[in-house]
Scaffold this motif. Structure first.
Motif, PDB file in Angstrom:
ATOM      1  N   ALA A 168       0.665  -1.239   0.259  1.00 26.96           N
ATOM      2  CA  ALA A 168       0.152  -0.046  -0.015  1.00 26.96           C
ATOM      3  C   ALA A 168       0.734   1.307   0.309  1.00 26.96           C
ATOM      4  CB  ALA A 168      -1.262   0.216   1.685  1.00 26.96           C
ATOM      5  N   THR A 279       2.970   2.109  -9.964  1.00 28.22           N
ATOM      6  CA  THR A 279       1.990   1.145 -10.575  1.00 28.22           C
ATOM      7  C   THR A 279       0.811   2.429  -9.700  1.00 28.22           C
ATOM      8  OG1 THR A 279       2.366   0.059 -12.453  1.00 28.22           O
ATOM      9  CG2 THR A 279       0.752  -0.155 -11.197  1.00 28.22           C
ATOM     10  N   LEU A 280       1.053   1.413  -8.547  1.00 29.34           N
ATOM     11  CA  LEU A 280       0.153   2.238  -7.393  1.00 29.34           C
ATOM     12  C   LEU A 280       0.370   3.060  -7.087  1.00 29.34           C
ATOM     13  CD1 LEU A 280      -2.007   1.285  -5.430  1.00 29.34           C
ATOM     14  CD2 LEU A 280      -0.283   1.152  -4.098  1.00 29.34           C
ATOM     15  N   SER A 284      -2.677   6.257  -7.787  1.00 28.22           N
ATOM     16  CA  SER A 284      -3.453   7.051  -6.787  1.00 28.22           C
ATOM     17  C   SER A 284      -3.390   8.840  -6.730  1.00 28.22           C
ATOM     18  CB  SER A 284      -2.838   6.424  -4.998  1.00 28.22           C
ATOM     19  OG  SER A 284      -2.568   5.431  -4.864  1.00 28.22           O
ATOM     20  N   MET A 300      -2.378  -5.997 -10.669  1.00 32.63           N
ATOM     21  CA  MET A 300      -3.720  -4.627 -10.357  1.00 32.63           C
ATOM     22  C   MET A 300      -3.745  -3.489 -11.693  1.00 32.63           C
ATOM     23  SD  MET A 300       0.111  -3.542  -8.810  1.00 32.63           S
ATOM     24  CE  MET A 300      -0.580  -1.708  -7.785  1.00 32.63           C
ATOM     25  N   SER A 343      -7.209   1.724  -7.011  1.00 31.97           N
ATOM     26  CA  SER A 343      -6.274   2.503  -6.030  1.00 31.97           C
ATOM     27  C   SER A 343      -6.045   2.152  -4.538  1.00 31.97           C
ATOM     28  CB  SER A 343      -4.902   3.662  -6.190  1.00 31.97           C
ATOM     29  OG  SER A 343      -6.268   4.556  -5.956  1.00 31.97           O
ATOM     30  N   PHE A 346      -5.957  -0.710  -1.865  1.00 31.53           N
ATOM     31  CA  PHE A 346      -4.615  -0.772  -1.137  1.00 31.53           C
ATOM     32  C   PHE A 346      -4.698   0.207  -0.530  1.00 31.53           C
ATOM     33  CE2 PHE A 346      -4.564  -2.145  -6.086  1.00 31.53           C
ATOM     34  CZ  PHE A 346      -3.274  -2.972  -5.582  1.00 31.53           C
TER      35      PHE A 346
END
Length: 363
Positions: A168, A279-280, A284, A300, A343, A346
């Motif tokens: 996360a 990527t996260l 976000s 994801m 997003s 996570f």
């Protein structure tokens, strides 16, 4: 109360120390006492001022010479193996091993009867014999193994004591992102955060910049300016219109706030991403992404929903996809909304609680 002693080999600004930094901060804020053994000069230095943290450091850095890198690595394993025995008479001590690499303290921990928990970030089975040997050791030494994706866990022969906990982002990091899909579409900027390792797709990103001079391309490389200059010189890469290259950054939020699309061009024939932290971070910030077709990173992304899954070997198709995203506002805005929505799954607090339960054996 159990005491956590954490070992991490190389403290820089890459994904695994960033995740560790977030985990340890979360535990420290809950009142846990932690001792950290790692190298100097990276994101984990942010923890030094915390009153519940004791920090022990050594000098360590990679070299372009594989033999020298292995010599340095072996020295650190020997050093941390013997260093770990300072905890031999401390009861209720947990050794928290971040990545496969700190095998020395993991072995020492088992010899002393300590609880050993690995946070496994790599995919050893997509790398060479050395990493496979470390993965073998991990499966023998660990009481518990935390994997960051189901894809990564599927390669382990061991199934008992294996828990999948996706990464996360820290709430503080997310708070500094400024999602604005319409403004991002108008920026026409393609971003990649990478390294100089061949499998990361740096060369391909530079080629995309050369092919698409009508857009801005920004490359943030996790290395020094000196090494970047040498890489460009060795590969005869000269100034390319629209391409800007930055060295290692302590804070990358400003890059996401100035981007339109974020790509990861890892070559699946050379390496597979077990998770996609950048990527996260991009999702976000409400940014569509292009990621590889294999690995935890592919878990994801829903193809065509919040981004696209594409092989770096298909550079023509990647070029066309970037052009399509940055000329079709309806497509771009749809991808952006879904990226931000994905997003939210996570969650930092949920991740921290699950890791704490595994570390303390409460799961």
């Amino acid at each position: 109360m159990k005491q956590i002693v954490c070992f991490h080999l190389f403290n820089d600004y890459s994904g695994s120390p960033k995740v560790l930094n977030m985990v340890l901060k979360g535990l420290l804020e809950k009142g846990e006492n932690i001792e950290l053994v790692t190298s100097k000069g990276g994101v984990l230095d942010e923890l030094n001022s915390h009153p519940n943290m004791k920090r022990y450091s050594y000098s360590y850095r990679f070299s372009t010479n594989p033999a020298l890198t292995m010599l340095r690595y072996s020295w650190v394993q020997l050093y941390t193996f013997f260093y770990a025995f300072r905890y031999i008479f401390r009861k209720n001590t947990v050794f928290y091993i971040n990545t496969l690499l700190p095998v020395g303290p993991a072995l020492a921990g088992r010899l002393m009867g300590k609880r050993v928990v690995y946070h496994y970030h790599e995919n050893a089975f997509a790398k060479g014999v050395f990493y496979k040997a470390l993965a073998f050791c991990m499966q023998k030494l660990a009481h518990e193994i935390i994997c960051v994706s189901a894809y990564q866990a599927s390669f382990l022969k061991r199934k008992k004591g294996v828990t999948v906990i996706p990464n996360a982002l820290p709430t503080e990091f997310v708070s500094r992102l400024h999602p604005d899909a319409e403004a991002a579409f108008n920026r026409k900027t393609v971003l990649m955060l990478s390294s100089l390792k061949e499998y990361k797709g740096t060369r391909e990103f530079i080629e995309l910049a050369d092919r698409l001079p009508q857009y801005k391309f920004v490359l943030v490389i996790n290395d020094t300016q000196e090494n970047i200059d040498k890489y460009l010189s060795d590969n005869k890469i000269t100034n390319i219109k629209g391409l800007t290259i930055y060295p290692r950054q302590a804070d990358v939020t400003s890059f996401y706030n100035a981007a339109s699309v974020v790509v990861c061009l890892t070559n699946p024939q050379l390496a597979v991403e077990t998770f996609g932290l950048t990527t996260l971070e991009a999702m976000s910030a409400e940014l569509p992404v292009i990621v590889p077709t294999e690995g935890g990173i592919a878990e994801m992304v829903e193809n065509g929903v919040n981004g696209f899954k594409m092989d770096v070997q298909e550079l023509d198709e990647i070029e066309e996809t970037i052009r399509r995203m940055l000329t079709n506002s309806d497509l771009y805005l749809s991808l952006s909304v879904e990226a931000l929505s994905h997003s939210a799954a996570f969650n930092e607090q949920a991740m921290l609680q699950r890791i704490e339960d595994v570390v303390y054996g409460n799961k």
